[in-house]
Design an enzyme around this catalytic site. Sequence first.
Site, PDB file in Angstrom:
ATOM      1  N   GLU A 198      11.753   1.293  -2.414  1.00  0.00           N
ATOM      2  CA  GLU A 198      10.881   1.363  -3.597  1.00  0.00           C
ATOM      3  C   GLU A 198      11.081   2.647  -4.392  1.00  0.00           C
ATOM      4  O   GLU A 198      10.305   2.956  -5.284  1.00  0.00           O
ATOM      5  CB  GLU A 198       9.426   1.208  -3.166  1.00  0.00           C
ATOM      6  CG  GLU A 198       9.189  -0.155  -2.509  1.00  0.00           C
ATOM      7  CD  GLU A 198       7.784  -0.358  -2.000  1.00  0.00           C
ATOM      8  OE1 GLU A 198       6.986   0.605  -2.006  1.00  0.00           O
ATOM      9  OE2 GLU A 198       7.480  -1.485  -1.575  1.00  0.00           O
ATOM     10  N   LYS A 330      -0.657  -9.706  -4.236  1.00  0.00           N
ATOM     11  CA  LYS A 330       0.766  -9.987  -4.448  1.00  0.00           C
ATOM     12  C   LYS A 330       0.850 -11.481  -4.700  1.00  0.00           C
ATOM     13  O   LYS A 330       0.608 -12.282  -3.778  1.00  0.00           O
ATOM     14  CB  LYS A 330       1.576  -9.640  -3.195  1.00  0.00           C
ATOM     15  CG  LYS A 330       1.681  -8.136  -2.884  1.00  0.00           C
ATOM     16  CD  LYS A 330       2.319  -7.914  -1.508  1.00  0.00           C
ATOM     17  CE  LYS A 330       2.632  -6.450  -1.256  1.00  0.00           C
ATOM     18  NZ  LYS A 330       2.941  -6.191   0.190  1.00  0.00           N
ATOM     19  N   ARG A 359       6.768  -6.049  -4.679  1.00  0.00           N
ATOM     20  CA  ARG A 359       7.305  -6.155  -3.327  1.00  0.00           C
ATOM     21  C   ARG A 359       8.477  -5.176  -3.214  1.00  0.00           C
ATOM     22  O   ARG A 359       9.015  -4.704  -4.205  1.00  0.00           O
ATOM     23  CB  ARG A 359       7.820  -7.576  -3.029  1.00  0.00           C
ATOM     24  CG  ARG A 359       6.808  -8.681  -3.166  1.00  0.00           C
ATOM     25  CD  ARG A 359       5.553  -8.476  -2.345  1.00  0.00           C
ATOM     26  NE  ARG A 359       5.737  -8.330  -0.916  1.00  0.00           N
ATOM     27  CZ  ARG A 359       5.435  -9.251  -0.002  1.00  0.00           C
ATOM     28  NH1 ARG A 359       4.966 -10.419  -0.397  1.00  0.00           N
ATOM     29  NH2 ARG A 359       5.586  -9.015   1.296  1.00  0.00           N
ATOM     30  N   LYS A 381       0.522  -1.027  -7.965  1.00  0.00           N
ATOM     31  CA  LYS A 381       1.466  -0.429  -7.022  1.00  0.00           C
ATOM     32  C   LYS A 381       2.877  -0.882  -7.403  1.00  0.00           C
ATOM     33  O   LYS A 381       3.199  -2.068  -7.301  1.00  0.00           O
ATOM     34  CB  LYS A 381       1.092  -0.922  -5.618  1.00  0.00           C
ATOM     35  CG  LYS A 381       1.719  -0.153  -4.496  1.00  0.00           C
ATOM     36  CD  LYS A 381       1.270  -0.701  -3.144  1.00  0.00           C
ATOM     37  CE  LYS A 381       1.860   0.111  -2.018  1.00  0.00           C
ATOM     38  NZ  LYS A 381       2.018  -0.669  -0.777  1.00  0.00           N
TER      39      LYS A 381
HETATM   40  P1  PGA Z   1       6.971  -5.487   1.381  1.00  0.00           P
HETATM   41  O1  PGA Z   1       6.054  -4.204   1.601  1.00  0.00           O
HETATM   42  O2  PGA Z   1       7.049  -5.805  -0.050  1.00  0.00           O
HETATM   43  O3  PGA Z   1       8.253  -5.023   1.994  1.00  0.00           O
HETATM   44  O4  PGA Z   1       6.317  -6.574   2.194  1.00  0.00           O
HETATM   45  C1  PGA Z   1       5.233  -3.675   0.672  1.00  0.00           C
HETATM   46  C2  PGA Z   1       3.934  -3.333   1.312  1.00  0.00           C
HETATM   47  O5  PGA Z   1       3.770  -3.446   2.544  1.00  0.00           O
HETATM   48  O6  PGA Z   1       3.014  -2.963   0.593  1.00  0.00           O
HETATM   49 ZN    ZN Z   2       1.566  -2.864   2.441  1.00  0.00          ZN
END
Ligand code: PGA
Ligand code: ZN
Length: 411
Positions: A198, A330, A359, A381
């Site tokens: 990220e 999400k 993600r 986020k």
């Molecule tokens: P992921 O993680 O997109 O790899 O599932 C992001 C998070 O846990 O916030």
């Molecule tokens: Zn998370």
Amino acid sequence: MTLITSVRGRIIYNSRGQSTIEVDISTKTHTGRAAAPSGASVGRYEAAAFPKGGARKSLDILEDNASKFIGIDSTDQKAIYEALKTIDSTDNYSVIGGSTAYAVSMASAQVAALTQDIPLYKSIHSKEHYKLPIPLGNILGGGAHAGHGAPDIQEILVFTLASRSIRDVIQTNIDVHKQLGVLLAERDITFTRGRSDEGGWAPNMNNEQALEISARACESLGYTLGKEVALGVDFASSTQYNQEQDRYIYDRAGFENSTGEQIEFVSDIIKRYKIKYVEDAVHEEAFKDMSILTSRFPDVLIVGDDLTVTNYTILQKAISDKSCNAAILKVNQAGSLYEAMQFADMATQNNIKLITSHRSGESNDSQIAHVGISTDSTLLKTGILGGERVAKLNELLRISGNDLIRGLGEL
Ligand code: PGA
Ligand code: ZN
């Protein structure tokens, strides 16, 4: 005018170089486009990204069933959801794949907005005025988002507490990340400036050292932790949790926690670094353990991600157990936008703050910036650097001048 006239899918790549589904949905006059993101630390109960057979199988199923969407009003997310359900009646999209559910519903919201000449956030949820969510930046990554030498903790995050302009809050997050890079390079001449999925730094150090140097990055810019800026942590604890042993195993740091020890470990970090945001501090089925932290720290956002997986029914359990005071939204965890909005409504009605989230494997799309606005999310986020992360932040900047926007939301 807003009726769907065609649906076309294709396989493209996400930010990790993995295959994902992108869908174009057209009305007579416009085309909306959306590509699905994907997670690395995936919750057990979230929608399956793809069926057995992967992206290719998912696309084949969409092509075979494209006619089911023709003639549906693109403004009607419930009708899109119902059409998806006629193709896949499982409760986790294991037939068509959550990625296709995401791309179809988001592309249809997008074309609805374009055809009506209104912003996407208004097409998702129509009201008079909107506020922008505060960006939550990722400054340091570990766990499932980085290599072995990085901390066990998945994400150290930063966000501003004092209300300012959207440009200023984005700049602050970027400044803290940059300053942390300087401190990491000073501390270790072998630091490669490697970054996590990220965009946060991925240094070779343990949790304690990572938290300590992140705090120092904020302070050396003149900020007081808990005043102008605050740190957050996504423990993504299901990554560490070993169900058989009922223990949290921190490989990199070389220790293990029982449930009680995990709660004290997290509490100690919250107090020591004046943390204001804590995500998945315990594993994804530990609803009661989360509630201990929620009642212990009423002024901290105690956030469910893998715990609540953007699932309406699971959120009801979290609400009745008082497990969290905030939840990650999400859309691809739910699958369709309609289901994600049901989750958002339930959260809002129960005073659960929302954090709309990307993600770790992302597209270059920016629709989640609009989802954050239309759901009145407290935070957005979006990681920190990399085109796929900055795309969402730049969209907030573009939107910030719109007549319907009334500045930043409150924490
Ligand atoms: P992921 O993680 O997109 O790899 O599932 C992001 C998070 O846990 O916030
Ligand atoms: Zn998370």
